[in-house]
Design a protein around this motif. Sequence first.
Motif, PDB file in Angstrom:
ATOM      1  N   THR A 211       0.842  -1.209   0.000  1.00 42.71           N
ATOM      2  CA  THR A 211       0.000   0.000   0.000  1.00 42.71           C
ATOM      3  C   THR A 211       0.874   1.255   0.000  1.00 42.71           C
ATOM      4  O   THR A 211       0.362   2.360  -0.138  1.00 42.71           O
ATOM      5  CB  THR A 211      -0.914   0.037   1.250  1.00 42.71           C
ATOM      6  OG1 THR A 211      -0.100  -0.106   2.402  1.00 42.71           O
ATOM      7  CG2 THR A 211      -1.962  -1.056   1.207  1.00 42.71           C
ATOM      8  N   ASN A 212       2.157   1.056   0.164  1.00 41.01           N
ATOM      9  CA  ASN A 212       3.091   2.191   0.192  1.00 41.01           C
ATOM     10  C   ASN A 212       4.433   1.653  -0.303  1.00 41.01           C
ATOM     11  O   ASN A 212       5.030   0.788   0.343  1.00 41.01           O
ATOM     12  CB  ASN A 212       3.172   2.691   1.645  1.00 41.01           C
ATOM     13  CG  ASN A 212       4.212   3.775   1.819  1.00 41.01           C
ATOM     14  OD1 ASN A 212       5.293   3.737   1.232  1.00 41.01           O
ATOM     15  ND2 ASN A 212       3.890   4.755   2.646  1.00 41.01           N
ATOM     16  N   TYR A 213       4.862   2.149  -1.462  1.00 39.13           N
ATOM     17  CA  TYR A 213       6.018   1.508  -2.105  1.00 39.13           C
ATOM     18  C   TYR A 213       7.316   1.691  -1.316  1.00 39.13           C
ATOM     19  O   TYR A 213       8.097   0.746  -1.182  1.00 39.13           O
ATOM     20  CB  TYR A 213       6.171   2.031  -3.532  1.00 39.13           C
ATOM     21  CG  TYR A 213       7.135   1.179  -4.341  1.00 39.13           C
ATOM     22  CD1 TYR A 213       7.112  -0.204  -4.254  1.00 39.13           C
ATOM     23  CD2 TYR A 213       8.064   1.764  -5.190  1.00 39.13           C
ATOM     24  CE1 TYR A 213       7.995  -0.996  -4.977  1.00 39.13           C
ATOM     25  CE2 TYR A 213       8.944   0.984  -5.922  1.00 39.13           C
ATOM     26  CZ  TYR A 213       8.907  -0.391  -5.801  1.00 39.13           C
ATOM     27  OH  TYR A 213       9.774  -1.169  -6.524  1.00 39.13           O
ATOM     28  N   GLU A 214       7.521   2.904  -0.736  1.00 41.91           N
ATOM     29  CA  GLU A 214       8.777   3.111   0.024  1.00 41.91           C
ATOM     30  C   GLU A 214       8.835   2.151   1.221  1.00 41.91           C
ATOM     31  O   GLU A 214       9.877   1.582   1.528  1.00 41.91           O
ATOM     32  CB  GLU A 214       8.893   4.544   0.571  1.00 41.91           C
ATOM     33  CG  GLU A 214       9.346   5.563  -0.453  1.00 41.91           C
ATOM     34  CD  GLU A 214       8.167   6.136  -1.210  1.00 41.91           C
ATOM     35  OE1 GLU A 214       7.193   6.529  -0.551  1.00 41.91           O
ATOM     36  OE2 GLU A 214       8.194   6.156  -2.449  1.00 41.91           O
ATOM     37  N   GLN A 215       7.666   1.992   1.866  1.00 38.35           N
ATOM     38  CA  GLN A 215       7.610   1.115   3.034  1.00 38.35           C
ATOM     39  C   GLN A 215       7.967  -0.330   2.640  1.00 38.35           C
ATOM     40  O   GLN A 215       8.716  -1.008   3.329  1.00 38.35           O
ATOM     41  CB  GLN A 215       6.191   1.179   3.586  1.00 38.35           C
ATOM     42  CG  GLN A 215       5.989   0.566   4.930  1.00 38.35           C
ATOM     43  CD  GLN A 215       4.539   0.738   5.345  1.00 38.35           C
ATOM     44  OE1 GLN A 215       3.624   0.491   4.556  1.00 38.35           O
ATOM     45  NE2 GLN A 215       4.319   1.175   6.557  1.00 38.35           N
ATOM     46  N   LYS A 239       4.484   5.418  -8.402  1.00 37.39           N
ATOM     47  CA  LYS A 239       4.853   5.621  -6.984  1.00 37.39           C
ATOM     48  C   LYS A 239       4.404   6.967  -6.419  1.00 37.39           C
ATOM     49  O   LYS A 239       4.257   7.107  -5.209  1.00 37.39           O
ATOM     50  CB  LYS A 239       6.350   5.415  -6.783  1.00 37.39           C
ATOM     51  CG  LYS A 239       7.218   6.432  -7.437  1.00 37.39           C
ATOM     52  CD  LYS A 239       8.662   6.135  -7.132  1.00 37.39           C
ATOM     53  CE  LYS A 239       9.493   7.174  -7.834  1.00 37.39           C
ATOM     54  NZ  LYS A 239      10.823   6.790  -8.100  1.00 37.39           N
ATOM     55  N   ASP A 240       4.170   7.971  -7.271  1.00 33.69           N
ATOM     56  CA  ASP A 240       3.727   9.274  -6.766  1.00 33.69           C
ATOM     57  C   ASP A 240       2.211   9.400  -6.718  1.00 33.69           C
ATOM     58  O   ASP A 240       1.677  10.470  -6.434  1.00 33.69           O
ATOM     59  CB  ASP A 240       4.312  10.401  -7.635  1.00 33.69           C
ATOM     60  CG  ASP A 240       5.835  10.357  -7.575  1.00 33.69           C
ATOM     61  OD1 ASP A 240       6.361  10.046  -6.481  1.00 33.69           O
ATOM     62  OD2 ASP A 240       6.473  10.591  -8.612  1.00 33.69           O
ATOM     63  N   PRO A 242      -0.628   7.742  -4.703  1.00 35.09           N
ATOM     64  CA  PRO A 242      -0.916   6.782  -3.629  1.00 35.09           C
ATOM     65  C   PRO A 242      -2.068   5.827  -3.945  1.00 35.09           C
ATOM     66  O   PRO A 242      -1.979   4.633  -3.639  1.00 35.09           O
ATOM     67  CB  PRO A 242      -1.257   7.688  -2.442  1.00 35.09           C
ATOM     68  CG  PRO A 242      -0.596   8.986  -2.746  1.00 35.09           C
ATOM     69  CD  PRO A 242      -0.562   9.131  -4.225  1.00 35.09           C
ATOM     70  N   ASP A 243      -3.142   6.332  -4.563  1.00 33.24           N
ATOM     71  CA  ASP A 243      -4.292   5.447  -4.837  1.00 33.24           C
ATOM     72  C   ASP A 243      -3.916   4.353  -5.834  1.00 33.24           C
ATOM     73  O   ASP A 243      -4.334   3.200  -5.708  1.00 33.24           O
ATOM     74  CB  ASP A 243      -5.471   6.247  -5.412  1.00 33.24           C
ATOM     75  CG  ASP A 243      -6.104   7.101  -4.330  1.00 33.24           C
ATOM     76  OD1 ASP A 243      -5.730   6.917  -3.154  1.00 33.24           O
ATOM     77  OD2 ASP A 243      -6.935   7.960  -4.671  1.00 33.24           O
ATOM     78  N   VAL A 245      -0.948   3.103  -6.282  1.00 32.69           N
ATOM     79  CA  VAL A 245      -0.069   2.125  -5.611  1.00 32.69           C
ATOM     80  C   VAL A 245      -0.928   1.098  -4.876  1.00 32.69           C
ATOM     81  O   VAL A 245      -0.704  -0.121  -4.980  1.00 32.69           O
ATOM     82  CB  VAL A 245       0.894   2.837  -4.617  1.00 32.69           C
ATOM     83  CG1 VAL A 245       1.619   1.812  -3.745  1.00 32.69           C
ATOM     84  CG2 VAL A 245       1.900   3.697  -5.367  1.00 32.69           C
ATOM     85  N   VAL A 246      -1.952   1.586  -4.150  1.00 27.43           N
ATOM     86  CA  VAL A 246      -2.826   0.664  -3.409  1.00 27.43           C
ATOM     87  C   VAL A 246      -3.546  -0.274  -4.380  1.00 27.43           C
ATOM     88  O   VAL A 246      -3.599  -1.495  -4.168  1.00 27.43           O
ATOM     89  CB  VAL A 246      -3.846   1.445  -2.546  1.00 27.43           C
ATOM     90  CG1 VAL A 246      -4.854   0.496  -1.904  1.00 27.43           C
ATOM     91  CG2 VAL A 246      -3.131   2.261  -1.475  1.00 27.43           C
TER      92      VAL A 246
END
Length: 290
Positions: A211-215, A239-240, A242-243, A245-246
């Motif tokens: 749900t968060n690529y950096e994480q 990656k920029d 957020p929706d 990415v989820v």
Amino acid sequence: MKIRNCLNPSKPSFSFEFFPPKTDAGVASLLRTVEELAPLEPGFVSVTYGAGGSTRDRTVDLVTHIKKHTGIEAMAHLTCVGHTRDELRDVLRRLDAAGIENVLLLRGDPPLGQATFEPVPGGFRYAEELVRFVREEDFNFCLGGACYPEGHVETASREDDLKHLKAKVDAGMDFVVTQLFFDNAFYFDFVERARRAGINVPIVPGIMPITNYEQVQRFTRMCGATVPMRLALQMERVKDQPDAVVQLGVAHATVQCMELLARGVPGIHFYTLNKSPATRMIVGALKGRS
Ligand code: FAD
């Protein structure tokens, strides 16, 4: 209920993992997450054990609270980090007294700043020793443990790691849960090698929806899980947003779970990171399909 009794390929169970928050507000938010996930009828939920400090008591408090107030089977994790065997016995007694029937036994990671794991005097070096200890004491827990389809980060080889897993299971484990993986091929290959090595307990795949690529990049660096090239490229592209990415993370995990279920896994364990939306979307889609 002993978790080993609900791990059945003909009726696979979904389970959700949480971590103990540091603050009271975090605990309140986690309990809301548990409520939101309850309608999905998890076979069980689990609460991890912190590296030290006050959150350790919260693990015991949370599993007790969840089991008592929601009726969902709740499993506590417990690690060897910083504990003598007397302290471990004390935690186990508290869990037992609270009616907790399932414990996931782990060694734990070396504390920050330490390159290798060193047990405290009177403690344990490997999870296997903790399993043996619990079995020798007068407890009747169903015991789970961790396993690593891509090999544990410290191991010299996957063969060594499997040999150690076999010893850990033979010491008295009832089931194991895998480290997260994003490519099912690692899981299927691991299960095949484990069965050949004589490891016959249920091997529950652990899935973490991105749900968060950096994480995820941080986690995968820590635990050594491979992000397939195609997924990594797709993630880089969005990656920029957020929706997006989820959506991508949920879609990938849903496809992973569908294949795992089709090939007869005994259950799927979701690393929720204390949030419900992604897991709800995935399990909702999986349940809708059956
Ligand atoms: P072990 O099984 O003891 O293995 C550790 C390493 O030692 C491996 O490389 C293994 O190959 C090697 N080894 C084992 N036995 C021997 C032996 N006899 N001789 C030589 N080498 C040996 N961490 C937390 O802090 N809290 C949690 O709640 C938590 N929950 C987790 C849940 C799951 C499902 C997973 C997959 C991991 C979890 N972890 C947790 C992380 C875990 O603590 C770390 O991965 C840790 O580094 C290893 O723990 P383990 O129990 O697998 O260790």
